[in-house]
Structure formats: structure tokens, C-alpha cells
Motif scaffolding. Structure first.
Motif: not given
Length: 267
Positions: A250-258
Motif C-alpha cells: 500500500h502506498r502512503i505519502e512522504f511527510v515533509e519536515v516543515d
């Protein structure tokens, strides 16, 4: 409970033969004396680092296995150590695969010059994002944008403007040593917040064979250690760097540091 290196040597004297203990003291004293009486930054140590760096920059493709240990420090300052392994496949300048395994987690990283994928085989989750066109650019982008620090990133930074020898506060030759049967030379370096040691293979293939990094900015001084086994004749294929998701992944999204920082700041 923290125990100094002198405590460890004292215990060794009790349980080991006297001759072995004396030899341990002699090696320790000889190394300390050599470093103490030499210039803070020994030209021969810097030259060895530069020679190794130039050799690494000249490798077009390679395979690498690393046996690692990392210290984690608990809130009450107890130091815990965790072993693991790394497996690299590299084709410069724009192909990279990393397999990371410990008892606690498993991760795979795929980079094909266009896309970065991080996959967790145990939970069958993966995230993908467009990536810069070179490994060197990927290192900075992954850390700055997503807080992903690639293990052994120094392998790709030594010999570049991002790892200048001018940042060394001390550099010293410690002495010869054997790592997995290979003859190496051990060097010790210091930079702001970090002490590190490296064992460089002797001869015409000056590969790093062992690396120990001590974070001196942390009062607990946690360490990361890695013993490296190289295959500079490794055969790699485009398929090694292309991620094909399993049917049950299952694909999830990267969460950006900011975004993470903003969410934490709003709590």
C-alpha cells in the motif's frame, strides 16, 4: 551506569592473563603517545583520507555489505546498542539501492535517477517522490525535505565540497590493524561535535573497512560503528534500482519536515 575505558581495562586485567593485559596497556599507551606528540592535524592522516576519497569517487559501481551497531540513549541516559546490516548496490552517478535490517525494523530504498522509493517489507507500505538527478543531490534533498539521513552517506561525500578537510580539528594516524583479515591503517579524526575513526585498507585499493562515529555533542556520547565488506566488481542491473510494488503493498505519502514541525508546534 557509566563506566570509563579505564574501568574496562581494569576488569580485563582481573579476568585476562597478565601478558594480554600488559599488551592491551602497551597498545593503548602507544596510540595515546603517538597522537599526543604529533601535530593536531597530521598531514599524512589528511593525505590518507584524501587518497581514499579519490579512490571512492573513481568507483563507477559497487556492492557493499555492512555489519553495523548503533547506540540509542534512553531518557534516563542508559545507553542501548542495536546491531543491524546494510546492503548497498551503487552505479554512479544516479543509481542507488539500500537494504537496511535490524531486529526492530526493515527498510529498502530505491533510487533510479528520477524517483526515490522507501519500502517497509514487514508492513508492506511504501512512499515515493520525485528525486534529483544524482546521488549527491539526493543526499541533501532527502534530509532537508523529508528528514531522511542515508546510512553511510559519507561514502558519497568524502572528496567533495560537502566534506572539506578544512573542517577537521585534529587528524592522527593511530597504527596498523587487521579488519576481517585485511591489513588496514587506523586513523582518528575530530570535528565539531563528532569524533570518528576509520580503518583504510593498505595497498592500491584504499577502501574504508571500518568506521566508528562518536557524537561528542551528546553527553552520553553514543556511537555508530560499521564494518564494511566491498565488492568493487559487482554486477548491477537497472532492475536493481527500480521498485515494483508487491500486489499486497500500500502506498502512503512522504511527510515533509516543515509539515511535521508545524504540526508539532501547534500542539
Amino acid at each position: 551506569m557509566r563506566r570509563s575505558s579505564l574501568f574496562v581495562v581494569a576488569i580485563a586485567c582481573i579476568v585476562a592473563p597478565a601478558l594480554a593485559c600488559a599488551q592491551t596497556r602497551e597498545r593503548r599507551d602507544a596510540a595515546s603517545s603517538a597522537i599526543a606528540t604529533a601535530p593536531a592535524v597530521q598531514p599524512e592522516a589528511v593525505a590518507a583520507l584524501e587518497r581514499m576519497s579519490a579512490y571512492l569517487r573513481g568507483l563507477k559501481q559497487f556492492g557493499l555489505h555492512a555489519d553495523t551497531t548503533i547506540d540509542l540513549v534512553t531518557d534516563d541516559e542508559q545507553k542501548l546498542q542495536f546491531p543491524g546490516t546494510l546492503d548497498y548496490k551503487v552505479r554512479a552517478p544516479d543509481r542507488l539501492y539500500i537494504g537496511m535490517k535490524t531486529d526492530r525494523k526493515e527498510r529498502e530504498l530505491f533510487y533510479d535517477g528520477k524517483t526515490l522509493t522507501v519500502y517497509g517489507p514487514r508492513n508492506k507500505l511504501y512512499a515515493q517522490t520525485p528525486a534529483p538527478p544524482t546521488i549527491a543531490a539526493l543526499l541533501g534533498a532527502a534530509e532537508d525535505r523529508y528528514g531522511i539521513e542515508l546510512p553511510l552517506a559519507d561514502l558519497f561525500l568524502w572528496g567533495t565540497a560537502k566534506a572539506p578537510t578544512s573542517s577537521l580539528r585534529s587528524a592522527a594516524y593511530v597504527g596498523p590493524a587487521r579488519i576481517d583479515g585485511s591489513v588496514t591503517d587506523q586513523y582518528a579524526f575530530r570535528q565539531d561535535g563528532v569524533d570518528w575513526q576509520i580503518w583504510i585498507e593498505a595497498g592500491d585499493k584504499p577502501l574504508p573497512r571500518r568506521l566508528v562515529i562518536t557524537t561528542t555533542a551528546d553527553p552520553a556520547q553514543p556511537q555508530y560503528a560499521s564494518t564494511l565488506t566491498w565488492n568493487t566488481n559487482a554486477k548491477v542491473r537497472d532492475a536493481d534500482f527500480a521498485f515494483v510494488p508487491p500486489k499486497d503493498a500500500h502506498r502512503i505519502e512522504f511527510v515533509e519536515v516543515d509539515v511535521v514541525a508545524t504540526q508539532e508546534g501547534s500542539r
